[in-house]
Design an enzyme around this catalytic site. Structure first.
Site, short mmCIF file in Angstrom:
data_model
loop_
_atom_site.label_atom_id
_atom_site.label_comp_id
_atom_site.label_asym_id
_atom_site.label_seq_id
_atom_site.Cartn_x
_atom_site.Cartn_y
_atom_site.Cartn_z
N CYS A 238 -26.33 6.05 0.59
CA CYS A 238 -26.78 5.53 -0.70
C CYS A 238 -27.83 6.42 -1.37
CB CYS A 238 -27.33 4.11 -0.54
SG CYS A 238 -26.10 2.90 -0.02
N LYS B 30 0.83 -1.21 0.00
CA LYS B 30 0.00 0.00 0.00
C LYS B 30 0.86 1.25 0.00
CE LYS B 30 -1.74 2.13 3.52
NZ LYS B 30 -2.47 2.57 4.73
N CYS C 213 -19.53 6.77 0.74
CA CYS C 213 -19.65 5.31 0.87
C CYS C 213 -18.97 4.86 2.16
CB CYS C 213 -19.02 4.63 -0.35
SG CYS C 213 -19.50 2.90 -0.54
N CYS D 243 -25.96 9.00 -3.28
CA CYS D 243 -24.74 8.56 -3.95
C CYS D 243 -24.88 8.74 -5.47
CB CYS D 243 -24.47 7.09 -3.64
SG CYS D 243 -23.02 6.44 -4.52
#
Length: 229
Positions: free
Chosen positions: A211, A137, A204, A214
């Site tokens: 939602c 990462k 999110c 979104c």
């Protein structure tokens, strides 16, 4: 051509280009993820980016960003950081998680960068991951920002959001990295982290995602979502 998934029920086919365009607009007014914010302030070389990423591990951007800036005000080069003691480094990064261990890690990175690489880290993922505490990462994100290399950095936000979309189906960030490398168009490899960190923080979210507002709801499979807002 944009990668797509088959629609489920009333969902539209998933178009990653369209989705990321919508996400980019949705996060326009939110703060950049810490390492991108540091780059915008001139801390964009590979050593600084790697140091900042180590500080960010298991630490909120709101904490790691000012800690990185505080450290760089005192020492932003391998030589300067190597000349500090781990205790002095620790005093400057106290707010971050595992600050004492990270102080020793950063000092070791600085010393090795100065002595083994002449003060300039190579743009090489294997070299970066050879430092204690540096995984894919951090290596990938630092290389993407500082070196312009196409590399995907998967944190908890990238892992959660791409699985929730149904774009990948994986159980771990490591598996998500492999899945995205196989599927995500390379032009999005660096930006996926830049976009999904603020998107995952503000839209999110881990619990009760937003939602109803979104911008990609029509294409999102909402995998695992049970209590949306």
């Amino acid at each position: 051509m944009a990668a797509r998934t088959a629609p489920s029920q009333d969902k539209l086919p998933f178009d990653i280009d369209d989705v990321l365009t919508r996400v980019r607009e949705a996060v326009r007014d939110f703060a950049d993820a810490a390492m991108f914010a540091l780059a915008a302030q001139g801390h964009d070389n590979l050593f600084e980016q790697l140091v900042a990423c180590v500080l960010s591990i298991r630490t909120l951007d709101e904490v790691s960003l000012p800690a990185s800036l505080a450290l760089f005000r005192h020492a932003s080069t391998p030589d300067a950081l190597a000349r500090m003691s781990p205790g002095d480094i620790d005093a400057l990064i106290q707010p971050v998680t595992f600050h004492e261990a990270k102080a020793h890690q950063l000092h070791a990175i600085a010393v090795r960068t100065r002595d083994e690489f002449g003060g300039e880290l190579p743009c090489d993922a294997q070299v970066l991951q050879s430092f204690k505490g540096v995984g894919p990462k951090c290596a990938h994100l630092a290389l993407g920002i500082a070196c312009g290399l196409e590399a995907i950095s998967v944190d908890i936000h990238v892992h959660r959001v791409t699985n929730r979309w149904g774009y990948v189906k994986t159980r771990t960030p490591e598996a998500t990295l492999e899945a995205l490398e196989a599927r995500l168009p390379r032009r999005h490899w660096v930006d996926i982290n830049r976009l999904l960190v603020p998107f995952g923080k503000h839209v999110c979210t881990g619990s009760r995602p937003r939602c109803s507002t979104c911008p990609v709801l029509e294409q999102c499979q909402q995998v695992g979502v049970t209590n949306p807002r």
